[in-house]
Design an enzyme around this catalytic site. Structure first.
Site, PDB file in Angstrom:
ATOM      1  N   ASN A   1       0.839  -1.205   0.000  1.00  0.00           N
ATOM      2  CA  ASN A   1       0.000   0.000   0.000  1.00  0.00           C
ATOM      3  C   ASN A   1       0.866   1.244   0.000  1.00  0.00           C
ATOM      4  O   ASN A   1       1.969   1.260   0.545  1.00  0.00           O
ATOM      5  CB  ASN A   1      -0.970  -0.011   1.192  1.00  0.00           C
ATOM      6  CG  ASN A   1      -0.404   0.663   2.420  1.00  0.00           C
ATOM      7  OD1 ASN A   1      -0.466   1.882   2.563  1.00  0.00           O
ATOM      8  ND2 ASN A   1       0.208  -0.120   3.309  1.00  0.00           N
TER       9      ASN A   1
ATOM     10  N   PHE B   1      -1.707   8.112   4.402  1.00  0.00           N
ATOM     11  CA  PHE B   1      -2.550   8.674   5.473  1.00  0.00           C
ATOM     12  C   PHE B   1      -3.801   9.414   5.002  1.00  0.00           C
ATOM     13  O   PHE B   1      -3.997  10.594   5.354  1.00  0.00           O
ATOM     14  CB  PHE B   1      -1.772   9.663   6.360  1.00  0.00           C
ATOM     15  CG  PHE B   1      -0.625   9.109   7.132  1.00  0.00           C
ATOM     16  CD1 PHE B   1      -0.446   7.754   7.318  1.00  0.00           C
ATOM     17  CD2 PHE B   1       0.300   9.987   7.717  1.00  0.00           C
ATOM     18  CE1 PHE B   1       0.629   7.266   8.043  1.00  0.00           C
ATOM     19  CE2 PHE B   1       1.370   9.512   8.450  1.00  0.00           C
ATOM     20  CZ  PHE B   1       1.539   8.157   8.602  1.00  0.00           C
TER      21      PHE B   1
ATOM     22  N   SER C   1       5.717   5.213   8.631  1.00  0.00           N
ATOM     23  CA  SER C   1       5.041   4.937   7.362  1.00  0.00           C
ATOM     24  C   SER C   1       5.971   5.324   6.220  1.00  0.00           C
ATOM     25  O   SER C   1       6.551   6.411   6.231  1.00  0.00           O
ATOM     26  CB  SER C   1       3.746   5.739   7.259  1.00  0.00           C
ATOM     27  OG  SER C   1       3.316   5.709   5.911  1.00  0.00           O
TER      28      SER C   1
ATOM     29  N   ASN D   1       5.008   6.057   3.305  1.00  0.00           N
ATOM     30  CA  ASN D   1       4.229   6.720   2.257  1.00  0.00           C
ATOM     31  C   ASN D   1       4.021   8.214   2.458  1.00  0.00           C
ATOM     32  O   ASN D   1       3.356   8.848   1.660  1.00  0.00           O
ATOM     33  CB  ASN D   1       2.870   6.020   2.107  1.00  0.00           C
ATOM     34  CG  ASN D   1       3.043   4.548   1.786  1.00  0.00           C
ATOM     35  OD1 ASN D   1       3.807   4.201   0.898  1.00  0.00           O
ATOM     36  ND2 ASN D   1       2.379   3.686   2.541  1.00  0.00           N
ATOM     37  N   THR D   2       4.557   8.780   3.548  1.00  0.00           N
ATOM     38  CA  THR D   2       4.535  10.229   3.726  1.00  0.00           C
ATOM     39  C   THR D   2       5.976  10.695   3.576  1.00  0.00           C
ATOM     40  O   THR D   2       6.832  10.308   4.380  1.00  0.00           O
ATOM     41  CB  THR D   2       3.972  10.602   5.114  1.00  0.00           C
ATOM     42  OG1 THR D   2       2.596  10.211   5.157  1.00  0.00           O
ATOM     43  CG2 THR D   2       4.067  12.090   5.380  1.00  0.00           C
TER      44      THR D   2
ATOM     45  N   LYS E   1       6.069   3.652  17.045  1.00  0.00           N
ATOM     46  CA  LYS E   1       6.014   2.589  16.022  1.00  0.00           C
ATOM     47  C   LYS E   1       7.172   2.763  15.042  1.00  0.00           C
ATOM     48  O   LYS E   1       7.340   3.835  14.459  1.00  0.00           O
ATOM     49  CB  LYS E   1       4.679   2.634  15.278  1.00  0.00           C
ATOM     50  CG  LYS E   1       4.529   1.501  14.261  1.00  0.00           C
ATOM     51  CD  LYS E   1       3.106   1.382  13.759  1.00  0.00           C
ATOM     52  CE  LYS E   1       2.943   0.255  12.759  1.00  0.00           C
ATOM     53  NZ  LYS E   1       1.562   0.106  12.292  1.00  0.00           N
TER      54      LYS E   1
ATOM     55  N   ASN F   1       6.180  -1.470  11.265  1.00  0.00           N
ATOM     56  CA  ASN F   1       5.358  -1.008  10.143  1.00  0.00           C
ATOM     57  C   ASN F   1       5.668  -1.860   8.897  1.00  0.00           C
ATOM     58  O   ASN F   1       6.355  -2.878   9.001  1.00  0.00           O
ATOM     59  CB  ASN F   1       5.649   0.479   9.892  1.00  0.00           C
ATOM     60  CG  ASN F   1       4.417   1.234   9.454  1.00  0.00           C
ATOM     61  OD1 ASN F   1       3.713   0.793   8.542  1.00  0.00           O
ATOM     62  ND2 ASN F   1       4.136   2.356  10.084  1.00  0.00           N
TER      63      ASN F   1
HETATM   64  C1  LIG Z   1      -3.590  -0.995   3.640  1.00  0.00           C
HETATM   65  C2  LIG Z   1      -2.720  -0.711   4.853  1.00  0.00           C
HETATM   66  C3  LIG Z   1      -2.777   0.524   5.475  1.00  0.00           C
HETATM   67  C4  LIG Z   1      -1.979   0.795   6.583  1.00  0.00           C
HETATM   68  N1  LIG Z   1      -2.056   2.012   7.199  1.00  0.00           N
HETATM   69  C5  LIG Z   1      -1.329   2.258   8.321  1.00  0.00           C
HETATM   70  C6  LIG Z   1      -1.453   3.483   9.009  1.00  0.00           C
HETATM   71  O1  LIG Z   1      -2.255   4.347   8.666  1.00  0.00           O
HETATM   72  N2  LIG Z   1      -0.667   3.684  10.102  1.00  0.00           N
HETATM   73  C7  LIG Z   1       0.230   2.735  10.548  1.00  0.00           C
HETATM   74  O2  LIG Z   1       0.906   2.973  11.558  1.00  0.00           O
HETATM   75  N3  LIG Z   1       0.336   1.558   9.923  1.00  0.00           N
HETATM   76  C8  LIG Z   1      -0.412   1.290   8.839  1.00  0.00           C
HETATM   77  N4  LIG Z   1      -0.308   0.072   8.216  1.00  0.00           N
HETATM   78  C9  LIG Z   1       0.679  -0.917   8.716  1.00  0.00           C
HETATM   79  C10 LIG Z   1       0.028  -1.936   9.663  1.00  0.00           C
HETATM   80  O3  LIG Z   1      -0.451  -1.321  10.831  1.00  0.00           O
HETATM   81  C11 LIG Z   1       1.074  -3.013  10.054  1.00  0.00           C
HETATM   82  O4  LIG Z   1       2.131  -2.402  10.758  1.00  0.00           O
HETATM   83  C12 LIG Z   1       1.630  -3.750   8.844  1.00  0.00           C
HETATM   84  O5  LIG Z   1       0.649  -3.933   7.855  1.00  0.00           O
HETATM   85  C13 LIG Z   1       2.193  -5.123   9.219  1.00  0.00           C
HETATM   86  O6  LIG Z   1       1.176  -5.956   9.737  1.00  0.00           O
HETATM   87  P1  LIG Z   1       0.419  -7.083   8.859  1.00  0.00           P
HETATM   88  O7  LIG Z   1       1.483  -7.858   8.143  1.00  0.00           O
HETATM   89  O8  LIG Z   1      -0.353  -7.870   9.856  1.00  0.00           O
HETATM   90  O9  LIG Z   1      -0.472  -6.358   7.906  1.00  0.00           O
HETATM   91  C14 LIG Z   1      -1.103  -0.209   7.093  1.00  0.00           C
HETATM   92  C15 LIG Z   1      -1.065  -1.470   6.472  1.00  0.00           C
HETATM   93  C16 LIG Z   1      -1.866  -1.730   5.382  1.00  0.00           C
HETATM   94  C17 LIG Z   1      -1.814  -3.097   4.745  1.00  0.00           C
END
Ligand SMILES: Cc1cc2nc3c(=O)[nH]c(=O)nc-3n(C[C@H](O)[C@H](O)[C@H](O)COP(=O)(O)O)c2cc1C
Length: 357
Positions: free
Chosen positions: A114, A118, A181, A183-184, A218, A247
């Site tokens: 992704n 944000f 993140s 992406n920012t 985080k 993350n």
């Molecule tokens: C579509 C998507 C959006 C995410 N948005 C955020 C976010 O806004 N803030 C954040 O701290 N992590 C975000 N994450 C990261 C997740 O919180 C997590 O740290 C990461 O996906 C690893 O966990 P997983 O393998 O169980 O998905 C996002 C992950 C995904 C897949």
């Protein structure tokens, strides 16, 4: 009885959802979940209970940030059996995020990429929603994840976190500083001891009502050992309350994925890397800084692996996309069995048990 058993989800619902664009499927699912009335949840097995920061968690499984950015489906997370939900990332002002498409499935890898950047309705819209949920009473713990607006000048970023603290702290059981993140633009540069100190100082000084919630940081899985150690040392010196590890990753080939799509990778390929980072943080901060382990958890074995690497709580996001809403109830049952199998009477006994000093 899981809400929707895994085979039904994988055989019927998942193919329907996966026939839609990933973000459309996400919004459709959230819209349905947000309308779900609160359902009775079976009591959690006693050995899954854990106390942290003076609070009880009835089980250690949490929803990771990003799934419910604007806090619209909290009742559903409770009904699905989570012990806590991390809502957000919430930004001070509303912002649309990056251009679409910006979420991609990698079904062969049980992964997602992704680059949402944000999208947030902003704290003034989200705050009353959470206050209302709080007034109604929740069984699960609520964590709020904070990030700065994309167009905030560098010298104002710490002030963004302070503003979020002031507006949202009264509604949070604990808060998470998201500086990881991918992406920012420039955000990950804030993962240095000096800059974390700057953010933390601004949040500490911000008026936050009667009760100041615990503050966690985080981090990204892509920090090298020296930088991760430096962040851990800063977190200890500053008396932060914990770390969320980790993350999404920018790595591809190193974790066995060939996609050239830009953004953060989550899901199964992240599991080993996340576990390695959890163990590194645990070695450095042992017993002083609780860790929330997140990354690649698809089942109870993965969850216990992160716990044995040092996590006191765990979270997941991508696992829910691939395994469906029955995953949480199934995981709780299996996790309790696995603990018993390995001779642990509680989650706390298992935390860090695989990490050598
Ligand atoms: C579509 C998507 C959006 C995410 N948005 C955020 C976010 O806004 N803030 C954040 O701290 N992590 C975000 N994450 C990261 C997740 O919180 C997590 O740290 C990461 O996906 C690893 O966990 P997983 O393998 O169980 O998905 C996002 C992950 C995904 C897949």
């Amino acid at each position: 009885m899981p809400l929707i058993p895994g085979p039904l989800y994988r055989g019927l619902l998942r193919p329907i959802l996966f026939s839609l664009d990933a973000e459309t499927a996400h919004h459709l699912t959230l819209a349905i979940l947000s309308m779900m009335p609160p359902l009775p949840v079976a009591p959690d097995p006693l050995e899954l209970r854990i106390a942290l920061w003076g609070m009880e968690f009835s089980n250690p499984i949490g929803l990771a940030a990003g799934m419910d950015k604007d806090a619209i489906a909290v009742g559903a997370w409770q009904s699905l059996g989570f012990g806590f939900a991390e809502l957000g990332t919430i930004t001070p002002r509303p912002q649309p995020g990056n251009p679409k498409p910006r979420v991609f499935r990698l079904p062969d890898h049980l992964a997602l990429i992704n680059r949402l950047g944000f999208p947030s309705e902003g704290m003034e819209v989200v705050a009353p929603r959470i206050e209302k949920i709080r007034r109604g009473g929740t069984r699960i713990r609520i964590a709020l994840n904070f990030g700065p607006n994309k167009d905030t000048p560098v010298e104002q970023v710490a002030a963004d976190y302070a503003a979020l603290m002031t507006r949202l702290a009264p509604s949070a059981d604990f808060v998470v500083i998201n500086v990881s993140s991918p992406n920012t633009p420039g955000l990950r540069n804030w993962q240095s001891p000096e800059r974390v100190r700057e953010i933390f100082a601004a949040m500490e000084q911000a008026p936050a009502g009667a009760r100041r919630p615990p503050i966690l940081l985080k981090v990204a899985p892509d920090l090298d050992d020296a930088n991760l150690d430096a962040i851990c040392d800063a977190a200890l010196t500053l008396h932060l309350d914990g770390m969320v590890v980790c993350n999404t990753t920018l790595k591809r080939e190193e974790v066995g994925v060939g996609s050239a799509e830009a953004g953060g990778l989550s899901g199964h390929p992240l599991c080993d890397l996340a576990r390695d980072r959890i163990a590194s943080v645990y070695r450095r901060t042992r017993d002083k800084l609780p860790i929330i382990g997140v990354g690649g958890i698809m089942n109870a074995d993965d969850a216990l692996g992160h716990i044995k690497a040092g996590a006191s709580l765990i979270e997941l996001y991508t696992g829910l996309i691939y395994e469906g809403p029955g995953l949480i109830a199934a995981m709780k049952k299996s996790l309790a069995n696995l603990l018993r199998r390995d001779g642990f009477r509680s989650i706390s006994e298992a935390v860090g048990s695989n990490v050598k000093v």
